[in-house]
Design a protein around this motif. Structure first.
Motif, mmCIF file in Angstrom:
data_model
loop_
_atom_site.group_PDB
_atom_site.id
_atom_site.type_symbol
_atom_site.label_atom_id
_atom_site.label_comp_id
_atom_site.label_asym_id
_atom_site.label_seq_id
_atom_site.Cartn_x
_atom_site.Cartn_y
_atom_site.Cartn_z
ATOM 1 N N LEU A 61 -2.375 4.056 12.778
ATOM 2 C CA LEU A 61 -2.997 4.284 11.471
ATOM 3 C C LEU A 61 -2.000 4.921 10.494
ATOM 4 C CD1 LEU A 61 -6.561 5.572 12.464
ATOM 5 C CD2 LEU A 61 -5.957 3.369 11.452
ATOM 6 N N LEU A 62 -1.205 5.858 10.990
ATOM 7 C CA LEU A 62 -0.190 6.472 10.135
ATOM 8 C C LEU A 62 0.858 5.444 9.713
ATOM 9 C CD1 LEU A 62 0.332 9.920 11.923
ATOM 10 C CD2 LEU A 62 -0.854 9.477 9.772
ATOM 11 N N SER A 63 1.231 4.558 10.629
ATOM 12 C CA SER A 63 2.197 3.518 10.289
ATOM 13 C C SER A 63 1.626 2.585 9.227
ATOM 14 C CB SER A 63 2.581 2.716 11.539
ATOM 15 O OG SER A 63 3.188 3.550 12.507
ATOM 16 N N LEU A 64 0.356 2.217 9.380
ATOM 17 C CA LEU A 64 -0.278 1.361 8.378
ATOM 18 C C LEU A 64 -0.333 2.050 7.020
ATOM 19 C CD1 LEU A 64 -3.263 -0.216 10.351
ATOM 20 C CD2 LEU A 64 -1.316 -1.428 9.378
ATOM 21 N N ALA A 65 -0.652 3.348 7.023
ATOM 22 C CA ALA A 65 -0.736 4.073 5.753
ATOM 23 C C ALA A 65 0.620 4.099 5.048
ATOM 24 C CB ALA A 65 -1.242 5.495 5.993
ATOM 25 N N ARG A 66 1.689 4.320 5.801
ATOM 26 C CA ARG A 66 3.024 4.348 5.185
ATOM 27 C C ARG A 66 3.413 2.974 4.656
ATOM 28 N NH1 ARG A 66 4.305 7.992 9.538
ATOM 29 N NH2 ARG A 66 4.939 6.210 10.797
ATOM 30 N N LEU A 67 3.087 1.921 5.400
ATOM 31 C CA LEU A 67 3.444 0.574 4.950
ATOM 32 C C LEU A 67 2.578 0.127 3.779
ATOM 33 C CD1 LEU A 67 3.944 -1.094 8.444
ATOM 34 C CD2 LEU A 67 5.728 -0.584 6.772
ATOM 35 N N ASP A 68 1.311 0.557 3.763
ATOM 36 C CA ASP A 68 0.416 0.161 2.672
ATOM 37 C C ASP A 68 0.845 0.748 1.339
ATOM 38 O OD1 ASP A 68 -1.257 -1.531 4.037
ATOM 39 O OD2 ASP A 68 -2.666 0.037 4.609
ATOM 40 N N THR A 69 1.481 1.908 1.361
ATOM 41 C CA THR A 69 1.900 2.524 0.104
ATOM 42 C C THR A 69 3.039 1.754 -0.553
ATOM 43 O OG1 THR A 69 3.417 3.993 1.301
ATOM 44 C CG2 THR A 69 1.185 4.816 0.854
ATOM 45 N N GLY A 70 3.705 0.890 0.198
ATOM 46 C CA GLY A 70 4.792 0.108 -0.374
ATOM 47 C C GLY A 70 6.006 0.937 -0.731
ATOM 48 N N GLY A 71 6.199 2.048 -0.049
ATOM 49 C CA GLY A 71 7.341 2.898 -0.324
ATOM 50 C C GLY A 71 8.652 2.231 0.078
ATOM 51 N N PRO A 72 9.763 2.763 -0.409
ATOM 52 C CA PRO A 72 11.057 2.162 -0.073
ATOM 53 C C PRO A 72 11.401 2.326 1.400
ATOM 54 C CG PRO A 72 11.365 4.248 -1.221
ATOM 55 C CD PRO A 72 9.893 3.949 -1.269
ATOM 56 N N ILE A 73 12.111 1.351 1.940
ATOM 57 C CA ILE A 73 12.562 1.421 3.323
ATOM 58 C C ILE A 73 14.079 1.535 3.329
ATOM 59 C CG2 ILE A 73 10.600 0.144 4.233
ATOM 60 C CD1 ILE A 73 12.257 -2.350 4.224
ATOM 61 N N ARG A 74 14.614 2.051 4.406
ATOM 62 C CA ARG A 74 16.049 2.298 4.500
ATOM 63 C C ARG A 74 16.732 1.054 5.059
ATOM 64 N NH1 ARG A 74 16.145 8.463 7.074
ATOM 65 N NH2 ARG A 74 14.979 9.459 5.355
ATOM 66 N N LEU A 75 17.305 0.280 4.161
ATOM 67 C CA LEU A 75 17.961 -0.957 4.564
ATOM 68 C C LEU A 75 19.415 -0.682 4.926
ATOM 69 C CD1 LEU A 75 16.630 -3.426 1.837
ATOM 70 C CD2 LEU A 75 15.750 -3.069 4.143
#
Length: 383
Positions: free
Chosen positions: A221-235
């Protein structure tokens, strides 16, 4: 008529030009001032007045007898400008006032035509609440407002869909969170009611399994919440082939062996931790449903990196291939094989793929036996 003294100082050589210019603009030169003395200029002939009253002109330049100093030419207007007429001023003022009144009336009418429907739209929009998101704003006939109302209704469509998904997600999450807690509570109550008849090591193992399931659900659920926010990822630039090989080597041996088909290096810009999480979810799912073997392949298709995870299980019917990516959705074969699953692994994997501008789908595979082929496509670095 009042005298108009023009402080124009000219030499005697330019006096003729001064007379010519004066007559061109309707002025008549009357007298000059030389060496501090004022003398009237002689006139050889009497000119016809341009306006009422006599006006004298000097057709030839006059040179004073004494001195060669500069002369001061004085002039009087022989005719007045157009704005000297009272009738013309009144007419111009009247026309200007009428034009202003017409422009104001037209602006007031057009403003009213726009503001009235906008006020109606505001009232309609204010009445739409979270309990009635199915309402839409009537499309007005005003062309300037039609596109705006269409965009607002489209936003309401997306809002209604998101709200429905949130309600369903909350309901499913509450159910999945309550189930492990209810099981843990029941086992502990039975053990406390008959402490002498309880196999405490077995009870502790069952409670620990329930806690593990609870922890897995919360983590997902925490992973889904972080991904749903559309925040930047470390590429970072990553060799997808090497990353997959490292994960396969570190993975403990399971019930089903995993074969690999890893070719040349395929470089992508990705978050290695998230891609590793995606690969782990796909491998867990494949080993759960495979009959004899799981195959992992990494290839390059022009400007796209392709990762495939294939299991030789019973396969997924085409009409249910998108349903498995819905949150908390688990098909009956999955429930039978792993009752403790959360139903969030595949939705999380798809969100990870989309966060990398990629896709995760289930595609048909050329094999005589039913298989399931998950395909991850990511933009290739330099493609």
């Amino acid at each position: 008529m009042a005298w108009k003294h023009l402080p124009l100082r000219v030499s005697s050589a330019l006096t003729a030009a001064a007379f010519t210019a004066a007559e061109a603009v309707g002025l008549s030169l009357l007298f000059l001032r030389s060496m501090g003395r004022e003398r009237a200029l002689p006139s050889r002939r009497r000119a016809q007045p341009a306006t009422s009253g006599p006006v004298f002109t000097v057709p030839e330049p006059h040179r004073p007898r004494s001195g060669r100093g500069p002369v001061l030419v004085c002039a009087v207007a022989s005719r007045g400008p157009w704005y000297g007429s009272g009738r013309l001023v009144i007419a111009a003022t009247t026309v200007s006032a009428a034009a202003t009144a017409v422009a104001f009336a037209m602006a007031y009418r057009d403003t009213g035509r726009v503001l009235t429907p906008m006020d109606q739209i505001r009232r309609e929009f204010a009445e739409i609440t979270a309990t009635d998101l199915s309402r839409r704003i009537p499309v007005p006939g005003h062309p300037e407002l039609r596109d705006m109302v269409g965009a607002m209704n489209a936003a309401l469509d997306r809002l209604e869909t998101a709200f429905d998904d949130l309600q369903r997600f909350t309901s499913d999450a509450s159910h999945d969170l309550r189930s492990p807690l209810a099981g843990i509570r029941t086992r502990l109550e039975e053990a406390l009611a008959h402490p002498g008849d309880v196999d405490w090591p077995r009870t502790a193992a069952d409670v620990l399994a329930g806690v593990d399931r609870q922890q897995a659900i919360v983590t997902d659920l925490l992973s889904l919440a972080r991904l749903d926010t559309g925040g930047p990822i470390r590429l970072q630039r990553t060799d997808l082939t090497r990353l997959t090989g490292a994960e396969l080597r570190a993975r403990p041996a399971g019930r089903i062996p995993i074969a690999s088909d890893l070719g040349e290096a395929v470089t992508v810009d990705c978050d290695p931790l998230l891609i590793t999480r995606l690969l782990t979810n796909l491998l867990d799912n494949a080993q759960r449903h495979a009959s004899t073997q799981v195959t992992v392949a990494v290839t390059a298709d022009e400007d796209t990196a392709v990762l495939k995870v294939i299991d030789d299980g019973d396969g997924i019917p085409p009409e249910q291939r998108e349903k498995v990516f819905e949150r908390f959705t688990r098909l009956q074969p999955s429930r039978d094989r792993d009752p403790g699953g959360t139903g969030l692994g595949l939705p999380i994997s798809r969100l990870i793929a989309e966060a990398h501008n990629g896709t995760l789908t289930i595609e048909a595979y050329d094999d005589p036996h039913p298989v399931t082929c998950f395909v991850l496509r990511l933009p290739r670095y330099g493609g």
